[in-house]
Scaffold this active site. Structure first.
Site, PDB file in Angstrom:
ATOM      1  N   ASP A  45       0.857  -1.197   0.000  1.00 42.76           N
ATOM      2  CA  ASP A  45       0.000   0.000   0.000  1.00 42.76           C
ATOM      3  C   ASP A  45       0.890   1.244   0.000  1.00 42.76           C
ATOM      4  O   ASP A  45       0.583   2.261  -0.646  1.00 42.76           O
ATOM      5  CB  ASP A  45      -0.943  -0.007   1.218  1.00 42.76           C
ATOM      6  CG  ASP A  45      -2.284   0.629   0.916  1.00 42.76           C
ATOM      7  OD1 ASP A  45      -2.285   1.692   0.275  1.00 42.76           O
ATOM      8  OD2 ASP A  45      -3.338   0.089   1.295  1.00 42.76           O
ATOM      9  N   HIS A  48       1.923   3.106  -3.252  1.00 40.33           N
ATOM     10  CA  HIS A  48       1.138   4.225  -3.826  1.00 40.33           C
ATOM     11  C   HIS A  48       1.772   5.555  -3.407  1.00 40.33           C
ATOM     12  O   HIS A  48       2.004   6.438  -4.230  1.00 40.33           O
ATOM     13  CB  HIS A  48      -0.301   4.203  -3.294  1.00 40.33           C
ATOM     14  CG  HIS A  48      -1.142   3.067  -3.770  1.00 40.33           C
ATOM     15  ND1 HIS A  48      -1.458   2.863  -5.090  1.00 40.33           N
ATOM     16  CD2 HIS A  48      -1.775   2.077  -3.081  1.00 40.33           C
ATOM     17  CE1 HIS A  48      -2.252   1.803  -5.196  1.00 40.33           C
ATOM     18  NE2 HIS A  48      -2.444   1.301  -4.002  1.00 40.33           N
ATOM     19  N   HIS A 227      -8.720  -3.910   6.989  1.00 38.20           N
ATOM     20  CA  HIS A 227      -7.671  -3.066   6.400  1.00 38.20           C
ATOM     21  C   HIS A 227      -8.195  -1.636   6.410  1.00 38.20           C
ATOM     22  O   HIS A 227      -9.186  -1.336   5.739  1.00 38.20           O
ATOM     23  CB  HIS A 227      -7.402  -3.563   4.971  1.00 38.20           C
ATOM     24  CG  HIS A 227      -6.492  -2.710   4.143  1.00 38.20           C
ATOM     25  ND1 HIS A 227      -5.160  -3.025   3.925  1.00 38.20           N
ATOM     26  CD2 HIS A 227      -6.710  -1.569   3.433  1.00 38.20           C
ATOM     27  CE1 HIS A 227      -4.605  -2.130   3.124  1.00 38.20           C
ATOM     28  NE2 HIS A 227      -5.527  -1.224   2.804  1.00 38.20           N
ATOM     29  N   HIS A 229      -7.886   2.766   6.407  1.00 35.80           N
ATOM     30  CA  HIS A 229      -7.181   3.966   5.927  1.00 35.80           C
ATOM     31  C   HIS A 229      -7.537   5.131   6.839  1.00 35.80           C
ATOM     32  O   HIS A 229      -8.604   5.161   7.451  1.00 35.80           O
ATOM     33  CB  HIS A 229      -7.548   4.263   4.469  1.00 35.80           C
ATOM     34  CG  HIS A 229      -6.727   3.451   3.501  1.00 35.80           C
ATOM     35  ND1 HIS A 229      -5.523   3.878   3.000  1.00 35.80           N
ATOM     36  CD2 HIS A 229      -6.933   2.217   2.985  1.00 35.80           C
ATOM     37  CE1 HIS A 229      -5.017   2.953   2.198  1.00 35.80           C
ATOM     38  NE2 HIS A 229      -5.853   1.927   2.170  1.00 35.80           N
ATOM     39  N   TYR A 318     -11.676   5.967  -3.418  1.00 37.16           N
ATOM     40  CA  TYR A 318     -10.515   5.079  -3.372  1.00 37.16           C
ATOM     41  C   TYR A 318      -9.257   5.859  -2.991  1.00 37.16           C
ATOM     42  O   TYR A 318      -8.895   6.826  -3.666  1.00 37.16           O
ATOM     43  CB  TYR A 318     -10.352   4.578  -4.812  1.00 37.16           C
ATOM     44  CG  TYR A 318      -9.900   3.174  -5.004  1.00 37.16           C
ATOM     45  CD1 TYR A 318     -10.491   2.125  -4.324  1.00 37.16           C
ATOM     46  CD2 TYR A 318      -8.887   2.893  -5.918  1.00 37.16           C
ATOM     47  CE1 TYR A 318     -10.073   0.830  -4.545  1.00 37.16           C
ATOM     48  CE2 TYR A 318      -8.472   1.601  -6.148  1.00 37.16           C
ATOM     49  CZ  TYR A 318      -9.073   0.583  -5.446  1.00 37.16           C
ATOM     50  OH  TYR A 318      -8.660  -0.695  -5.669  1.00 37.16           O
TER      51      TYR A 318
HETATM   52  C1  LIG Z   1      -5.346  -1.001  -5.818  1.00 37.56           C
HETATM   53  C2  LIG Z   1      -5.356  -1.904  -4.684  1.00 37.56           C
HETATM   54  C3  LIG Z   1      -5.721  -1.174  -3.421  1.00 37.56           C
HETATM   55  O1  LIG Z   1      -4.739  -0.231  -3.094  1.00 37.56           O
HETATM   56  C4  LIG Z   1      -5.940  -2.206  -2.360  1.00 37.56           C
HETATM   57  C5  LIG Z   1      -6.094  -1.563  -1.058  1.00 37.56           C
HETATM   58  O2  LIG Z   1      -5.163  -1.508  -0.272  1.00 37.56           O
HETATM   59  C6  LIG Z   1      -7.349  -0.898  -0.744  1.00 37.56           C
HETATM   60  O3  LIG Z   1      -8.334  -1.037  -1.471  1.00 37.56           O
HETATM   61  O4  LIG Z   1      -7.348  -0.185   0.284  1.00 37.56           O
HETATM   62 MN   LIG Z   2      -5.347   0.120   1.102  1.00 32.45          MN
END
Ligand SMILES: CC[C@H](O)CC(=O)C(=O)O
Ligand SMILES: [Mn+2]
Length: 382
Positions: A45, A48, A227, A229, A318
């Site tokens: 991750d 990115h 997971h 963010h 996203y």
């Molecule tokens: C492009 C895949 C994406 O970053 C996967 C991920 O970590 C998410 O959806 O948070």
């Molecule tokens: Mn992610």
């Protein structure tokens, strides 16, 4: 996908139960039992946030430090998963297979995981990653499209890999829908399914209810993971709620290095769970050093909650769209947060990165029209 020989109908229906004992017996550093497993995604991750420019030296340094800290699973891939290095997503500086092999070589106890998005990554790449030593396959789909992952789970299981399903942009599906999608992944061979808060948009009970619904559907046949963010600063709080709801696998990244405002910082997860008396098997001092001494010095820009990334959490965008939006913003002289707000309104999902340019052009055009109208009004023309 030319060499795919495993068809959806070949996907095994997995009946092996993952028991409490499975979770509690693995002791990476000999430090005793643990209650949950932390997977670190700094090297996937975080790719990115690094614009996919990780060097082999950086990968070796991070793996060495995480491994020493007792982190049991370390994910290494292009940010968008295997095969992500491309014009649309951004080219990697170093071939991900080389980085995976370096990570495997560096790890003494940690398993190396890869992420793949079916279609972007193929079974061909999965096999290459396995040959390079990766032993955990994390297979990601949009939260309502689990059915595209059947052959990939079958292939990973056939290779003898541990399997994890990733339901991305989970805020876009109801708890019941996510549970249904998790069931599809488990029947295809997933041994754990993650609720993935790709946009950092889940607010506390939103996360907890989704985890609960997935557990009710697939537990004890498979584990459930979370997971997070940090776009709304809730990665850690949501992870704690996910654990309390029964999640057994939780993701983090050192220094939060990940898309958008970043991931739940691994070192904060370790500190918080330790303070709660929840055993992660991670050595707090070592993981704090990994963040401060190894990762922080090479990060070009620490992920942060700024106007653009907060907009991502608020509008459900996203996280990996952030840098694409910032680049388009600079190029077409429009604000990144306005681009991201529109992405949220249009409901774009992963793979639609190219639409960011369209939105930037549309905003630039609107801006020009306003300027022209202003000029005309200034000349007394109405
Ligand atoms: C492009 C895949 C994406 O970053 C996967 C991920 O970590 C998410 O959806 O948070
Ligand atoms: Mn992610």
């Amino acid at each position: 996908m030319g060499d795919m020989t495993i068809r959806p109908e070949d996907a095994p229906v997995v009946t092996t139960e993952v028991t409490e004992t499975d979770v509690l017996t693995h002791t990476p550093t000999g430090g005793g039992l643990r209650d949950l497993r932390i997977t670190d995604s700094t090297l996937r991750d975080g790719s990115h946030a690094m614009q996919h420019q990780f060097t082999e030296e950086q990968v070796r340094g991070v793996v060495h430090a995480l491994d020493k800290a007792g982190v049991e699973v370390i994910e290494v891939s292009h940010g968008d998963g295997l095969g992500g290095s491309s014009f649309n997503y951004g080219f990697s500086k170093v071939d991900e297979m080389k980085l995976i092999a370096a990570a495997v070589e560096e790890a003494t106890q940690a398993k190396i995981a890869i992420l793949m998005l079916p279609g972007l990554g193929t079974v061909h790449e999965l096999k290459k990653a396995h040959a390079a030593g990766a032993s955990v396959a994390r297979i990601a789909t949009h939260c309502t499209e689990a059915d595209v992952s059947l052959q990939h789970f079958a292939a990973a299981r056939a290779l003898g890999m541990e399997t994890v399903g990733f339901l991305m942009l989970s805020h876009k599906a109801s708890p019941a829908k996510l549970a249904e999608q998790a069931r599809i992944m488990v029947d295809a061979g997933a041994q754990c399914v993650y609720v993935v808060d790709s946009a950092g948009a889940l607010v506390l009970t939103d996360a907890q209810e989704r985890i609960q619904a997935v557990i009710d559907e697939i537990g004890p046949q498979a584990q459930v993971g979370f997971h997070g963010h940090q776009n709304l600063s809730l990665g850690i709080a949501n992870s704690v709620l996910a654990y309390l709801a029964g999640a057994k696998q939780i993701d983090g990244a050192l220094c939060a290095l990940g898309a958008g405002a970043g991931n739940s910082p691994t070192e904060v997860l370790a500190a918080t769970f330790e303070r709660m008396g929840i055993r992660t098997g991670v050595d707090l001092g070592e993981v704090l050093s990994a963040a401060d001494d190894v990762v922080k010095p090479f990060i070009p820009r620490l992920p942060w909650m700024d106007r653009a990334s907060i907009t991502q959490g608020y509008a459900g965008v996203y996280s990996s769209f952030l840098l694409h939006a910032e680049r388009a913003a600079a190029r077409y002289e429009v604000p990144a947060h306005e681009i991201l707000q529109k992405v949220g309104e249009y409901g774009y999902v992963g793979g639609q990165e190219d639409m960011i340019i369209d939105i930037a052009l549309q905003l630039a055009e609107e801006k020009n029209q306003l300027v022209e109208l202003g000029d005309l009004a200034g000349m007394g023309v109405r």
